[in-house]
Design an enzyme around this catalytic site. Structure first.
Site, PDB file in Angstrom:
ATOM      1  N   HIS A 131     -36.601  22.159   4.632  1.00 54.07           N
ATOM      2  CA  HIS A 131     -34.468  21.992   4.161  1.00 54.07           C
ATOM      3  C   HIS A 131     -35.345  21.371   2.546  1.00 54.07           C
ATOM      4  O   HIS A 131     -35.827  20.915   2.294  1.00 54.07           O
ATOM      5  CB  HIS A 131     -34.272  20.833   5.168  1.00 54.07           C
ATOM      6  CG  HIS A 131     -33.635  21.224   6.833  1.00 54.07           C
ATOM      7  ND1 HIS A 131     -34.519  21.151   7.200  1.00 54.07           N
ATOM      8  CD2 HIS A 131     -32.361  21.491   6.671  1.00 54.07           C
ATOM      9  CE1 HIS A 131     -34.116  21.736   8.828  1.00 54.07           C
ATOM     10  NE2 HIS A 131     -32.953  22.092   8.122  1.00 54.07           N
ATOM     11  N   LYS A 135     -31.022  16.069   2.315  1.00 56.39           N
ATOM     12  CA  LYS A 135     -31.341  16.309   3.524  1.00 56.39           C
ATOM     13  C   LYS A 135     -31.278  14.645   4.019  1.00 56.39           C
ATOM     14  O   LYS A 135     -32.443  13.982   4.017  1.00 56.39           O
ATOM     15  CB  LYS A 135     -32.519  16.676   4.566  1.00 56.39           C
ATOM     16  CG  LYS A 135     -31.632  16.747   5.969  1.00 56.39           C
ATOM     17  CD  LYS A 135     -32.613  18.022   6.656  1.00 56.39           C
ATOM     18  CE  LYS A 135     -32.328  17.870   8.608  1.00 56.39           C
ATOM     19  NZ  LYS A 135     -30.897  17.913   8.534  1.00 56.39           N
TER      20      LYS A 135
HETATM   21  N1  LIG Z   1     -25.308  21.338  13.022  1.00 59.12           N
HETATM   22  C1  LIG Z   1     -25.323  22.082  12.741  1.00 59.12           C
HETATM   23  O1  LIG Z   1     -24.808  23.445  12.149  1.00 59.12           O
HETATM   24  C2  LIG Z   1     -25.512  21.411  11.188  1.00 59.12           C
HETATM   25  C3  LIG Z   1     -25.696  20.013  10.992  1.00 59.12           C
HETATM   26  N2  LIG Z   1     -26.070  19.895   9.765  1.00 59.12           N
HETATM   27  C4  LIG Z   1     -25.732  18.006   9.561  1.00 59.12           C
HETATM   28  O2  LIG Z   1     -23.912  17.520   9.447  1.00 59.12           O
HETATM   29  C5  LIG Z   1     -23.885  16.077   8.626  1.00 59.12           C
HETATM   30  C6  LIG Z   1     -24.081  16.429   7.154  1.00 59.12           C
HETATM   31  O3  LIG Z   1     -24.715  17.398   6.340  1.00 59.12           O
HETATM   32  P1  LIG Z   1     -24.544  18.076   5.198  1.00 59.12           P
HETATM   33  O4  LIG Z   1     -23.223  18.349   5.137  1.00 59.12           O
HETATM   34  O5  LIG Z   1     -25.282  18.492   4.203  1.00 59.12           O
HETATM   35  O6  LIG Z   1     -24.277  16.503   3.774  1.00 59.12           O
HETATM   36  P2  LIG Z   1     -23.037  16.046   2.745  1.00 59.12           P
HETATM   37  O7  LIG Z   1     -23.389  14.698   2.518  1.00 59.12           O
HETATM   38  O8  LIG Z   1     -23.098  17.278   1.664  1.00 59.12           O
HETATM   39  O9  LIG Z   1     -22.162  15.932   3.630  1.00 59.12           O
HETATM   40  C7  LIG Z   1     -21.470  14.599   3.795  1.00 59.12           C
HETATM   41  C8  LIG Z   1     -20.489  14.212   3.604  1.00 59.12           C
HETATM   42  O10 LIG Z   1     -19.810  13.190   4.514  1.00 59.12           O
HETATM   43  C9  LIG Z   1     -19.693  12.063   3.823  1.00 59.12           C
HETATM   44  N3  LIG Z   1     -18.948  10.754   4.410  1.00 59.12           N
HETATM   45  C10 LIG Z   1     -20.046  10.074   4.479  1.00 59.12           C
HETATM   46  N4  LIG Z   1     -19.373   8.892   5.756  1.00 59.12           N
HETATM   47  C11 LIG Z   1     -18.210   9.090   6.202  1.00 59.12           C
HETATM   48  C12 LIG Z   1     -17.247   8.613   6.956  1.00 59.12           C
HETATM   49  N5  LIG Z   1     -17.796   7.364   7.054  1.00 59.12           N
HETATM   50  N6  LIG Z   1     -16.454   9.387   6.612  1.00 59.12           N
HETATM   51  C13 LIG Z   1     -15.675  10.656   6.728  1.00 59.12           C
HETATM   52  N7  LIG Z   1     -17.091  11.663   5.427  1.00 59.12           N
HETATM   53  C14 LIG Z   1     -18.431  10.831   5.542  1.00 59.12           C
HETATM   54  C15 LIG Z   1     -20.402  11.914   2.735  1.00 59.12           C
HETATM   55  O11 LIG Z   1     -19.619  11.195   1.043  1.00 59.12           O
HETATM   56  P3  LIG Z   1     -20.210  10.659   0.306  1.00 59.12           P
HETATM   57  O12 LIG Z   1     -21.110  11.525   0.027  1.00 59.12           O
HETATM   58  O13 LIG Z   1     -20.249   9.849  -0.732  1.00 59.12           O
HETATM   59  O14 LIG Z   1     -21.713   9.685   1.709  1.00 59.12           O
HETATM   60  C16 LIG Z   1     -20.528  13.639   2.514  1.00 59.12           C
HETATM   61  O15 LIG Z   1     -18.970  13.706   1.906  1.00 59.12           O
HETATM   62  C17 LIG Z   1     -25.848  16.653   8.733  1.00 59.12           C
HETATM   63  O16 LIG Z   1     -26.016  15.163   9.570  1.00 59.12           O
HETATM   64  C18 LIG Z   1     -27.248  17.433   8.464  1.00 59.12           C
HETATM   65  O17 LIG Z   1     -28.333  17.457   9.164  1.00 59.12           O
HETATM   66  C19 LIG Z   1     -26.795  20.158   8.728  1.00 59.12           C
HETATM   67  C20 LIG Z   1     -25.685  22.049   8.777  1.00 59.12           C
HETATM   68  C21 LIG Z   1     -25.681  22.238   9.766  1.00 59.12           C
HETATM   69  O1  LIG Z   2     -28.944  19.212   6.946  1.00 59.32           O
HETATM   70  C1  LIG Z   2     -29.313  20.438   6.879  1.00 59.32           C
HETATM   71  O2  LIG Z   2     -28.826  20.773   5.758  1.00 59.32           O
HETATM   72  C2  LIG Z   2     -29.091  20.560   8.507  1.00 59.32           C
HETATM   73  N1  LIG Z   2     -28.698  19.793   9.444  1.00 59.32           N
HETATM   74  C3  LIG Z   2     -29.232  20.297  10.605  1.00 59.32           C
HETATM   75  C4  LIG Z   2     -30.632  20.054  11.330  1.00 59.32           C
HETATM   76  O3  LIG Z   2     -30.410  18.957  11.093  1.00 59.32           O
HETATM   77  O4  LIG Z   2     -31.183  20.942  12.176  1.00 59.32           O
HETATM   78  C5  LIG Z   2     -28.530  21.369  11.061  1.00 59.32           C
HETATM   79  C6  LIG Z   2     -29.683  22.887   9.268  1.00 59.32           C
HETATM   80  O5  LIG Z   2     -30.794  23.043  10.067  1.00 59.32           O
HETATM   81  C7  LIG Z   2     -28.904  22.131   8.206  1.00 59.32           C
END
Ligand SMILES: NC(=O)C1=CN([C@@H]2O[C@H](COP(=O)(O)OP(=O)(O)OC[C@H]3O[C@@H](n4cnc5c(N)ncnc54)[C@H](OP(=O)(O)O)[C@@H]3O)[C@@H](O)[C@H]2O)C=CC1
Ligand SMILES: O=C(O)C1=N[C@H](C(=O)O)C[C@H](O)C1
Length: 245
Positions: A131, A135
């Site tokens: 990744h 992350k």
């Molecule tokens: N299931 C799936 O298909 C996937 C899952 N994921 C997961 O999703 C999550 C987010 O990933 P990603 O988008 O890359 O992360 P990012 O850090 O880019 O996005 C998370 C966002 O949430 C904000 N945030 C933090 N706390 C809060 C809160 N209490 N309420 C609302 N917003 C909040 C962050 O703000 P700030 O940056 O200011 O902290 C940031 O803008 C991770 O756990 C990742 O592993 C990711 C990709 C695919």
């Molecule tokens: O944080 C990410 O980027 C992603 N998170 C998810 C995970 O932890 O499996 C899904 C994907 O791998 C992207």
């Protein structure tokens, strides 16, 4: 029209989800909230999509479920304890459902499914997830879930322990042990999200590899979850049942 709220709306995935919801003919984006925004902003939403952070997702879920809003959750960090807590909240709020999927990419879900199917035919299985370096967690939710599915399939088939005579002198050299399956996490600039499941037997190796090339890959699965969560009773884990897998 399904009234949808998004938590983590300014994040890497949240931005893509907001665009997809706005473009969907059967959905209305009624709230796009990020860190610091009060959850009351979700009032009026029927479904909330959460892509935030493992440290905050449980508070978000407790609020949403207690207000009768169905969560569709991509945020990772769920273990058995957390899932039991979510089930208890849903039990206290009948009629509210929740979908938690470690990966909403259709190809990623198929990769997990194929790994589960293949696992019982090989002596050894190991998982390498790769990744981007921003992350928040390791191992990835996808790798953890894949390892659980592989371990489950092997146990069901009566497979024994995997061969491994290694004696390590450095902690972490063999990765994390998830139900007996070793998981290795790579964090590298330039990557998005990738995973290899390595299956080894007598004289041959099968590698099942998945690559996420763009975060827009997650949005068809998220929209499917938003469309279906209201009719899926209680807690659903993974996208598999929605894809008839
Ligand atoms: N299931 C799936 O298909 C996937 C899952 N994921 C997961 O999703 C999550 C987010 O990933 P990603 O988008 O890359 O992360 P990012 O850090 O880019 O996005 C998370 C966002 O949430 C904000 N945030 C933090 N706390 C809060 C809160 N209490 N309420 C609302 N917003 C909040 C962050 O703000 P700030 O940056 O200011 O902290 C940031 O803008 C991770 O756990 C990742 O592993 C990711 C990709 C695919
Ligand atoms: O944080 C990410 O980027 C992603 N998170 C998810 C995970 O932890 O499996 C899904 C994907 O791998 C992207």
């Amino acid at each position: 029209m399904i009234r949808v709220g998004v938590l983590g709306a300014l994040g890497r995935v949240g931005v893509e989800v907001c665009k997809a919801v706005e473009a969907a003919p059967d959905m209305e984006l009624v709230a796009a909230l990020d860190k610091g925004d009060p959850l009351e902003g979700l009032t009026g939403a029927e479904v909330v999509v959460d892509f935030t952070h493992p440290d905050v997702v449980m508070d978000n879920l407790e609020w949403a479920i207690s207000h009768g809003i169905h969560p569709v959750v991509g945020t990772t960090g769920f273990d058995e304890g957390r899932l039991a807590t979510v089930r208890a909240w849903l039990g206290e709020n009948p009629g509210t459902n929740c979908l938690i999927a470690p990966n909403f990419g259709i190809a990623a879900v198929l990769m997990m499914h194929f790994a589960q199917q293949a696992a019982r035919y090989f002596e050894s299985v190991e998982i390498v997830e790769l990744h981007h370096p921003n992350k928040a967690d390791a191992p990835s939710g996808t790798a953890r879930r894949t390892a659980e599915l592989v371990a489950e399939a092997r146990a069901k088939a009566g497979a024994g322990a995997m061969p491994d005579a290694t004696s390590t002198s450095l902690d972490g050299a063999r990765g994390a042990d998830v139900d007996g399956v070793h998981v290795h996490a790579v964090r590298l600039a330039g990557l998005i999200a990738h995973q290899e499941v390595l299956l080894g037997g007598d004289g041959e190796i099968l590698t099942i590899r998945h690559d996420t090339m763009s975060r827009s890959a997650f949005t068809p699965g998220v929209l499917l979850g938003v469309r279906r969560v209201r009719e899926l009773p209680g807690l659903t884990i993974g996208l598999e049942p929605l894809l008839d897998l």
